[in-house]
Scaffold this active site. Structure first.
Site, PDB file in Angstrom:
ATOM      1  N   LYS A   1      -1.082   5.119   4.747  1.00  0.00           N
ATOM      2  CA  LYS A   1      -2.066   4.200   5.247  1.00  0.00           C
ATOM      3  C   LYS A   1      -1.679   4.043   6.803  1.00  0.00           C
ATOM      4  O   LYS A   1      -0.534   3.841   7.169  1.00  0.00           O
ATOM      5  CB  LYS A   1      -2.116   2.727   4.417  1.00  0.00           C
ATOM      6  CG  LYS A   1      -3.138   1.833   5.111  1.00  0.00           C
ATOM      7  CD  LYS A   1      -3.340   0.720   4.194  1.00  0.00           C
ATOM      8  CE  LYS A   1      -4.236  -0.487   4.508  1.00  0.00           C
ATOM      9  NZ  LYS A   1      -5.479  -0.044   4.812  1.00  0.00           N
TER      10      LYS A   1
ATOM     11  N   HIS B   1       0.826  -1.199  -0.104  1.00  0.00           N
ATOM     12  CA  HIS B   1      -0.086   0.064  -0.173  1.00  0.00           C
ATOM     13  C   HIS B   1       0.743   1.283   0.129  1.00  0.00           C
ATOM     14  O   HIS B   1       2.000   1.163   0.266  1.00  0.00           O
ATOM     15  CB  HIS B   1      -1.116  -0.046   1.213  1.00  0.00           C
ATOM     16  CG  HIS B   1      -2.222  -0.929   1.124  1.00  0.00           C
ATOM     17  ND1 HIS B   1      -2.021  -2.201   1.415  1.00  0.00           N
ATOM     18  CD2 HIS B   1      -3.446  -0.634   0.605  1.00  0.00           C
ATOM     19  CE1 HIS B   1      -3.303  -2.603   1.063  1.00  0.00           C
ATOM     20  NE2 HIS B   1      -3.994  -1.801   0.817  1.00  0.00           N
TER      21      HIS B   1
END
Ligand SMILES: NC(=O)C1=CN([C@@H]2O[C@H](COP(=O)(O)OP(=O)(O)OC[C@H]3O[C@@H](n4cnc5c(N)ncnc54)[C@H](OP(=O)(O)O)[C@@H]3O)[C@@H](O)[C@H]2O)C=CC1
Ligand SMILES: O=C(O)C1=N[C@H](C(=O)O)C[C@H](O)C1
Length: 250
Positions: A139, A135
């Site tokens: 995040k 990711h």
């Protein structure tokens, strides 16, 4: 036909801002509120919201859902951080508001939903399996909600097939070298500038491996799932965990 009155919580965030645009563009929906941190939840009731799309943070989601359920507003939740305790709390709240529906979707993209399905199907045939999620570095949680759910589904499929613990002869390791243990499945989290949301499930057996990979390249990948969730949750009282329950996957 009257339009579905939809609100977004976390409307200034990465996925929330995209959801605002998608709801505004949907012919059968009207965006009646777009709230960020610090905005008053009472606005939702005043605006007559029927459904609220919750895309905030694990720290905020329970307080928001408490409000929604007490006011009979259906919830479509993409926010992560789900534990057994949190789900039990939600079930208790929903019991007090029996017509209200809440959908929690670890991932709204069709490719990710299928990845979870395929991984669970394949799990019973392979001795080894590991999950790698990748990711963007902003995040806040790790591992991702999708990876956690994927690992749980794999573990359940392995248990049902009578598979035991995976082979792993590691005798010494630096902390974290083998990832996080989710129900016996190692889950590895990569954070890299340039990425959005990606996942690989690696399965290994005698003389062969199988890799299932999914890439969300833009937040638009989550929008059809959010809109479907908003349409269906109004007809689905109680707690639904996973968008697959609103899809015909055969
Ligand atoms: N299920 C799925 O398919 C997907 C789920 N997600 C999940 O959605 C969540 C949000 O992700 P992302 O958009 O990247 O994160 P962002 O940090 O970009 O957005 C979160 C937003 O929520 C706001 N916020 C925080 N608390 C509240 C509150 N109490 N009320 C209203 N707004 C609040 C934040 O405001 P501030 O910046 O001021 O703190 C921020 O604008 C994460 O849990 C992520 O994992 C993301 C993509 C897909
Ligand atoms: O934070 C994100 O970006 C995402 N969060 C969800 C998760 O934790 O699984 C869904 C997707 O991976 C994007």
């Amino acid at each position: 036909m009257s339009k579905l009155r939809v609100a977004v919580l976390g409307a200034r965030g990465r996925i929330g801002a995209e959801a605002v645009k998608a709801i505004e563009a949907a012919e059968d929906m009207e965006l009646v509120a777009a709230l960020g941190r610090g905005d008053k939840l009472e606005t939702l009731a005043e605006a007559g919201a029927q459904v609220a799309v919750e895309l905030t943070t694990p720290a905020s989601v329970m307080g928001n859902l408490d409000f929604l359920i007490r006011h009979g507003i259906h919830g479509v939740v993409g926010t992560t951080g789900w534990t057994e305790d949190r789900l039990a709390q939600l079930t208790t709240w929903l019991a007090g508001s029996p017509r209200t529906g809440v959908l929690i979707a670890p991932n709204f993209s069709i490719g990710a939903v299928l990845t979870m399905r395929f991984a669970a199907q394949a799990a019973r045939y392979f001795e080894s399996v590991e999950v790698v999620e990748l990711h963007h570095p902003n995040k806040v949680d790790a591992p991702s909600g999708t990876a956690t759910r994927t690992a749980q589904l794999i573990a359940a499929a392995r248990a049902e097939a009578g598979l035991g613990a995976q082979p792993d002869a590691t005798a010494t390791a630096l902390d974290g070298a083998r990832g996080a243990d989710v129900d016996g499945v190692p889950v590895h989290a990569i954070r890299l500038r340039g990425l959005l949301a990606h996942q690989e499930v690696l399965l290994g057996g005698e003389g062969e491996t199988l890799t299932i990979r999914h890439d969300s390249l833009h937040h638009s990948s989550f929008m059809p799932g959010i809109l479907l969730g908003a349409r269906r949750v109004t007809q689905t009282p109680g707690l639904t965990f996973g968008l697959e329950h609103f899809l015909d996957l055969g």
